[in-house]
Motif scaffolding. Structure first.
Motif, PDB file in Angstrom:
ATOM      1  N   PRO A  32       0.819  -1.221   0.000  1.00  0.00           N
ATOM      2  CA  PRO A  32       0.000   0.000   0.000  1.00  0.00           C
ATOM      3  C   PRO A  32       0.850   1.267   0.000  1.00  0.00           C
ATOM      4  O   PRO A  32       1.915   1.320   0.623  1.00  0.00           O
ATOM      5  N   GLY A  33       0.346   2.284  -0.682  1.00  0.00           N
ATOM      6  CA  GLY A  33       1.031   3.571  -0.719  1.00  0.00           C
ATOM      7  C   GLY A  33       0.640   4.347  -1.964  1.00  0.00           C
ATOM      8  O   GLY A  33      -0.313   3.991  -2.667  1.00  0.00           O
ATOM      9  N   ASP A  34       1.376   5.400  -2.252  1.00  0.00           N
ATOM     10  CA  ASP A  34       1.093   6.258  -3.399  1.00  0.00           C
ATOM     11  C   ASP A  34       2.337   6.422  -4.258  1.00  0.00           C
ATOM     12  O   ASP A  34       3.472   6.307  -3.775  1.00  0.00           O
ATOM     13  N   ALA A  35       2.120   6.713  -5.539  1.00  0.00           N
ATOM     14  CA  ALA A  35       3.203   7.014  -6.478  1.00  0.00           C
ATOM     15  C   ALA A  35       3.009   8.426  -7.010  1.00  0.00           C
ATOM     16  O   ALA A  35       1.890   8.834  -7.327  1.00  0.00           O
ATOM     17  N   PHE A  36       4.113   9.189  -7.085  1.00  0.00           N
ATOM     18  CA  PHE A  36       4.078  10.577  -7.538  1.00  0.00           C
ATOM     19  C   PHE A  36       5.014  10.717  -8.730  1.00  0.00           C
ATOM     20  O   PHE A  36       6.171  10.282  -8.686  1.00  0.00           O
ATOM     21  N   CYS A  37       4.539  11.369  -9.782  1.00  0.00           N
ATOM     22  CA  CYS A  37       5.331  11.546 -10.994  1.00  0.00           C
ATOM     23  C   CYS A  37       6.069  12.879 -10.949  1.00  0.00           C
ATOM     24  O   CYS A  37       5.488  13.914 -10.603  1.00  0.00           O
ATOM     25  N   PHE A  38       7.357  12.851 -11.304  1.00  0.00           N
ATOM     26  CA  PHE A  38       8.135  14.084 -11.356  1.00  0.00           C
ATOM     27  C   PHE A  38       7.770  14.883 -12.601  1.00  0.00           C
ATOM     28  O   PHE A  38       7.689  14.341 -13.704  1.00  0.00           O
ATOM     29  N   ASP A  39       7.584  16.177 -12.424  1.00  0.00           N
ATOM     30  CA  ASP A  39       7.281  17.095 -13.522  1.00  0.00           C
ATOM     31  C   ASP A  39       8.049  18.381 -13.286  1.00  0.00           C
ATOM     32  O   ASP A  39       7.783  19.109 -12.333  1.00  0.00           O
ATOM     33  N   SER A  90      -2.665  15.471 -11.345  1.00  0.00           N
ATOM     34  CA  SER A  90      -1.627  15.063 -12.293  1.00  0.00           C
ATOM     35  C   SER A  90      -0.355  14.602 -11.598  1.00  0.00           C
ATOM     36  O   SER A  90       0.403  13.805 -12.153  1.00  0.00           O
ATOM     37  N   GLN A  91      -0.104  15.098 -10.376  1.00  0.00           N
ATOM     38  CA  GLN A  91       1.121  14.700  -9.682  1.00  0.00           C
ATOM     39  C   GLN A  91       1.124  13.211  -9.350  1.00  0.00           C
ATOM     40  O   GLN A  91       2.179  12.626  -9.129  1.00  0.00           O
ATOM     41  N   LYS A  92      -0.068  12.594  -9.297  1.00  0.00           N
ATOM     42  CA  LYS A  92      -0.154  11.164  -9.031  1.00  0.00           C
ATOM     43  C   LYS A  92      -0.416  10.356 -10.297  1.00  0.00           C
ATOM     44  O   LYS A  92      -0.655   9.151 -10.222  1.00  0.00           O
ATOM     45  N   ASP A  93      -0.363  11.000 -11.441  1.00  0.00           N
ATOM     46  CA  ASP A  93      -0.586  10.306 -12.696  1.00  0.00           C
ATOM     47  C   ASP A  93       0.718   9.684 -13.168  1.00  0.00           C
ATOM     48  O   ASP A  93       1.580  10.356 -13.741  1.00  0.00           O
ATOM     49  N   VAL A  94       0.875   8.411 -12.917  1.00  0.00           N
ATOM     50  CA  VAL A  94       2.095   7.704 -13.323  1.00  0.00           C
ATOM     51  C   VAL A  94       1.792   6.740 -14.469  1.00  0.00           C
ATOM     52  O   VAL A  94       2.505   5.751 -14.656  1.00  0.00           O
ATOM     53  N   SER A  95       0.775   7.039 -15.235  1.00  0.00           N
ATOM     54  CA  SER A  95       0.398   6.155 -16.348  1.00  0.00           C
ATOM     55  C   SER A  95       1.477   6.089 -17.420  1.00  0.00           C
ATOM     56  O   SER A  95       1.507   5.138 -18.212  1.00  0.00           O
ATOM     57  N   ALA A  96       2.377   7.089 -17.454  1.00  0.00           N
ATOM     58  CA  ALA A  96       3.481   7.064 -18.420  1.00  0.00           C
ATOM     59  C   ALA A  96       4.590   6.114 -17.991  1.00  0.00           C
ATOM     60  O   ALA A  96       5.470   5.791 -18.785  1.00  0.00           O
ATOM     61  N   TRP A  97       4.579   5.666 -16.736  1.00  0.00           N
ATOM     62  CA  TRP A  97       5.592   4.720 -16.256  1.00  0.00           C
ATOM     63  C   TRP A  97       5.269   3.313 -16.762  1.00  0.00           C
ATOM     64  O   TRP A  97       4.122   3.018 -17.116  1.00  0.00           O
ATOM     65  N   PRO A  98       6.264   2.435 -16.736  1.00  0.00           N
ATOM     66  CA  PRO A  98       5.970   1.022 -17.001  1.00  0.00           C
ATOM     67  C   PRO A  98       4.921   0.519 -16.008  1.00  0.00           C
ATOM     68  O   PRO A  98       4.946   0.871 -14.825  1.00  0.00           O
ATOM     69  N   GLU A  99       4.022  -0.286 -16.479  1.00  0.00           N
ATOM     70  CA  GLU A  99       2.918  -0.752 -15.636  1.00  0.00           C
ATOM     71  C   GLU A  99       3.420  -1.433 -14.368  1.00  0.00           C
ATOM     72  O   GLU A  99       2.824  -1.303 -13.294  1.00  0.00           O
ATOM     73  N   GLU A 100       4.545  -2.135 -14.488  1.00  0.00           N
ATOM     74  CA  GLU A 100       5.067  -2.883 -13.339  1.00  0.00           C
ATOM     75  C   GLU A 100       5.507  -1.977 -12.201  1.00  0.00           C
ATOM     76  O   GLU A 100       5.657  -2.437 -11.065  1.00  0.00           O
ATOM     77  N   LEU A 101       5.752  -0.692 -12.485  1.00  0.00           N
ATOM     78  CA  LEU A 101       6.274   0.229 -11.467  1.00  0.00           C
ATOM     79  C   LEU A 101       5.226   1.223 -10.970  1.00  0.00           C
ATOM     80  O   LEU A 101       5.552   2.093 -10.171  1.00  0.00           O
ATOM     81  N   GLN A 102       3.995   1.111 -11.389  1.00  0.00           N
ATOM     82  CA  GLN A 102       3.003   2.138 -11.095  1.00  0.00           C
ATOM     83  C   GLN A 102       2.406   2.042  -9.696  1.00  0.00           C
ATOM     84  O   GLN A 102       1.566   2.865  -9.327  1.00  0.00           O
ATOM     85  N   HIS A 103       2.845   1.063  -8.908  1.00  0.00           N
ATOM     86  CA  HIS A 103       2.383   0.933  -7.525  1.00  0.00           C
ATOM     87  C   HIS A 103       3.619   0.732  -6.646  1.00  0.00           C
ATOM     88  O   HIS A 103       4.629   0.182  -7.100  1.00  0.00           O
ATOM     89  N   PRO A 104       3.599   1.160  -5.383  1.00  0.00           N
ATOM     90  CA  PRO A 104       4.783   1.031  -4.526  1.00  0.00           C
ATOM     91  C   PRO A 104       5.241  -0.414  -4.393  1.00  0.00           C
ATOM     92  O   PRO A 104       4.426  -1.333  -4.232  1.00  0.00           O
ATOM     93  N   LEU A 105       6.549  -0.598  -4.463  1.00  0.00           N
ATOM     94  CA  LEU A 105       7.174  -1.910  -4.345  1.00  0.00           C
ATOM     95  C   LEU A 105       8.125  -1.904  -3.162  1.00  0.00           C
ATOM     96  O   LEU A 105       8.747  -0.884  -2.842  1.00  0.00           O
ATOM     97  N   LEU A 106       8.275  -3.067  -2.529  1.00  0.00           N
ATOM     98  CA  LEU A 106       9.141  -3.214  -1.361  1.00  0.00           C
ATOM     99  C   LEU A 106       9.888  -4.533  -1.475  1.00  0.00           C
ATOM    100  O   LEU A 106       9.301  -5.562  -1.858  1.00  0.00           O
ATOM    101  N   LYS A 107      11.171  -4.538  -1.146  1.00  0.00           N
ATOM    102  CA  LYS A 107      11.946  -5.777  -1.180  1.00  0.00           C
ATOM    103  C   LYS A 107      11.461  -6.746  -0.107  1.00  0.00           C
ATOM    104  O   LYS A 107      11.189  -6.343   1.030  1.00  0.00           O
TER     105      LYS A 107
END
Length: 696
Positions: A32-39, A90-107
């Motif tokens: 769980p979490g959020d992704a923010f796109c750099f602009d 728009s700051q949370k619009d990460v649709s331009a990222w690869p689909e695999e990275l559009q949600h928070p990931l953790l090791k």
């Protein structure tokens, strides 16, 4: 939720991805979490008084809940805040990222159940990882400045910086108190989070990566990373809660060009391999001494065998260590310099970062340093000709040990085919060079070390021309009594480009790790003593006139930081401290090498520092022309040099370094540095004298 993991590589032959991006597999899980796109259009520096107050508040210990103890320390970059200037979705619009990275990931631990969603995920240091995603047409950032890469038929690697402490998630570290000593208050116990970035550092990394890359890439100085944005994490992955946003874990997302570090992988591997790359029988004492100018030869130490052979010349690390001490402390450090070096001491107009005494430095030019690479238009001041080291490829079928943080082990069968292929490539390249360069022979190792120095020097030159510090400062994590510093200017913040990319860009190296960088206009001296602070500081539009630790103006203090950063970078590149992550268990092997190998190594590191200084001091003509010359690049030498780098990486492939150095690493650094350089005891004595009020 699904996880990203990797099949076991134990039966697979290693490939170039393993070589240049990493070979220690990790698994990832969506959390769980959020992704923010750099602009770039929507991110900016906040110069308001309220933002400055926020920065200064971060310089103190934080409470994570109302009424709780203020015992948590977070990184406090001495600069104004980076903010997102819009609240638009728009700051949370990460649709331009690869689909695999559009949600928070953790090791997570290897073997965790779930679907395999990426080709590969590998460790990068302790807190980060790299993932490989099949190529799709997409943009790394949004906004009108976005750039689109439409190359087909390839995959891309992405860096997740702050994706967990190994596979343990985000860990709260409890740091013990240090006792009072010599009239100085000890450091109270504190807590910090390991394995993550934080929102302020994630935003700074993206903002400064884009800003610096836009300025340096046109000059032919490549960045390792391309800004994309960041994750923030929700419970249960917020070990100190979410009531204080300063302690919410974050992860920086960037597209990346590679990950093998100059210090831990390239230089360390080369040092371990030197006996296999050089024929000691052909390196007579007379030949080795001839590599150095007369002034340097006059400084050589007494022979170990009673004077029957010339003694060793002082190492490059020793010279750069004394140089750094003089630049940082000025004439106050003169008594720490051995008498035989006094003839090399000269005045400088650089103000010591301690703010006391007259500026001093050690002479480090062609009258002192060896130079093992010369272009066709150059010659050395001493008239020395091109002295080519007796270079050779390792013997076919012989495999060196590979090193990890735990020590050496036999080379794995999965690495041997790539080792054999690279040995054959180096042997062929060396033979071709001997055939084609009879009139102007060149050293491959000399060429490599010269270009390493050039790449490092021209990057820091252009960074400092922008008045940007890579990240040299002090905060609450540092100990005042030991004069500890954060410093991002070290060999593990430089990455070897993959060979094809390096040949295309006419470069070996690219830079990274800009989450602590700051410029002079936004610099805030958060380490100033309390008695020097002024209640009006928060009302200034910038920090130019606010007091600093040394009592200097903000501008002068920032210039002193840049000078310190330059000296520290040279010292680390030359092996003058352990910030490059060299495993100390391997140090005994390197130190036991023959005097012939040690002297040749000094000539190579001399070449690195000579070239570094030439590049750093170079003043481009108006218009910002790059330090380039067709005589500096040789496809044949480049190919042979890359073969050596690849062999070095194979030796160190599974060494996962702790990149960087903070105050918490000081005790370990102190012990290991003393073992390598007993003269550092003098520096520690100065620290004690300062604490006792006996040092000016």
């Amino acid at each position: 939720m699904a996880s990203l993991c990797n099949p076991s590589p134990s039966l697979q032959q290693r490939d170039l991805d393993d070589l240049f991006f990493g070979s220690s597999r990790v698994a990832l899980r969506a959390v769980p979490g959020d992704a923010f796109c750099f602009d770039r259009d929507e991110w900016a520096v906040d110069m308001t008084a309220s933002a400055l107050a926020k920065t200064r508040a971060r310089s103190k210990r934080l409470a994570v809940k109302d009424g709780g103890a203020a015992d948590v320390v977070v990184p406090c970059i001495p600069a104004r805040e980076i903010i997102i200037s819009t609240t638009e979705p728009s700051q949370k619009d990460v649709s331009a990222w690869p689909e695999e990275l559009q949600h928070p990931l953790l090791k997570v631990p290897l073997g965790t159940s779930g679907s395999t969603l990426v080709n590969r995920a590998v460790a990068s240091g302790v807190r980060s990882c790299l993932v490989k995603v099949e190529s799709k047409e997409h943009t790394a950032e949004s906004g009108k400045n976005a750039s689109k890469d439409t190359r087909r038929g390839s995959s891309y690697w992405y860096r997740l910086k702050g994706s967990g402490n190994h596979d343990q998630g985000f860990v709260v570290r409890h740091n013990s108190a240090t006792p009072d000593a010599h009239g100085q208050l000890g450091k109270p116990a504190f807590r910090d989070i390991r394995g993550s970035a934080f929102i302020p550092t994630a935003m700074r990394e993206n903002f400064m990566t884009a800003r610096i890359g836009a300025a340096l890439e046109p000059l032919g100085i490549p960045a390792c990373n391309e800004a994309m944005g960041f994750y923030t994490y929700d419970p249960p992955n917020c070990p100190l809660g979410t009531s204080n946003s300063e302690v919410v874990p974050a992860c920086i997302i960037e597209r990346t060009r590679g990950d093998r570090r100059l210090g831990s992988h390239v230089l360390t591997g080369i040092e371990l391999l030197l006996p296999s790359l050089l024929d000691s029988q052909e390196m007579t004492p007379e030949f080795l001494q001839s590599l150095f100018p007369p002034k340097r030869r006059s400084l050589r130490q007494n022979s170990d065998n009673g004077g029957n052979e010339p003694g060793r010349v002082p190492s490059t690390a020793e010279l750069t260590y004394y140089h750094a001490q003089l630049l940082q402390a000025g004439e106050a450090a003169l008594w720490t310099i051995p008498e035989k070096y006094h003839s090399l001491v000269e005045d400088t107009n650089k103000i010591p970062s301690t703010g006391s005494g007259k500026g001093k430095k050690l002479t480090l030019d062609s009258s002192v340093l060896a130079n093992m690479f010369h272009d066709s238009n150059s010659s050395t001041s001493s008239g020395r000709k091109n002295s080519v080291l007796p270079e050779r490829a390792p013997l076919s079928g012989e495999y060196p040990q590979q090193w990890t943080a735990k020590g050496p082990r036999p080379m794995g069968d999965d690495w041997k085919p790539l080792w054999d292929e690279t040995v054959r490539s180096l042997a062929s390249a060396l033979q071709a060079l001997r055939t084609s360069n009879n009139n102007m022979p060149q050293s491959v190792l000399g060429y490599l070390f010269w270009h390493i120095g050039r790449d490092c020097g021209r990057f820091l030159r252009e960074l400092h021309r922008l008045q940007i510090s890579w990240g040299t400062y002090q905060d609450e994590m540092c100990r005042r009594d030991y004069d500890e510093w954060h410093c991002n200017a070290h060999a593990n913040n430089v990455v070897l480009l993959p060979e094809e990319e390096g040949q295309r860009l006419n470069s070996f190296l690219c830079y990274l790790d800009l989450d602590m960088s700051f410029d002079d206009e936004t610099f805030v001296d958060i380490w100033a003593p309390k008695e020097a602070t002024n209640s009006n500081n928060c009302e200034k539009s910038n920090g130019d006139a606010s007091p600093t630790t040394t009592g200097l103006s903000q501008k002068t203090a920032h210039d002193a930081l840049l000078a310190r950063e330059n000296a520290n970078f040279m010292e680390v590149l030359a092996g003058g401290d352990s910030s490059n992550g060299v495993p100390q268990i391997a140090r005994t092997v390197v130190d036991s090498q023959t005097s012939e190998i040690a002297t040749a190594k000094a000539a190579l590191y001399d070449t690195l520092i000579f070239s570094y200084q030439k590049a750093y001091k170079h003043q481009p003509p108006e218009g910002g022309a790059v330090l380039e010359s067709s005589t500096l690049y040789s496809p044949e030498l480049h190919k042979a040099a890359y073969a050596i780098c690849k062999l070095a990486i194979i030796v160190m492939a599974d060494f996962v370094a702790k990149y960087g150095r903070t105050g918490k690493d000081f005790d370990k650094l102190k012990d290991t540095a003393i073992n390598q350089h007993p003269v550092i005891l003098i520096y520690l004595a100065i620290v004690v004298l300062k604490k006792r009020g006996m040092w000016l």
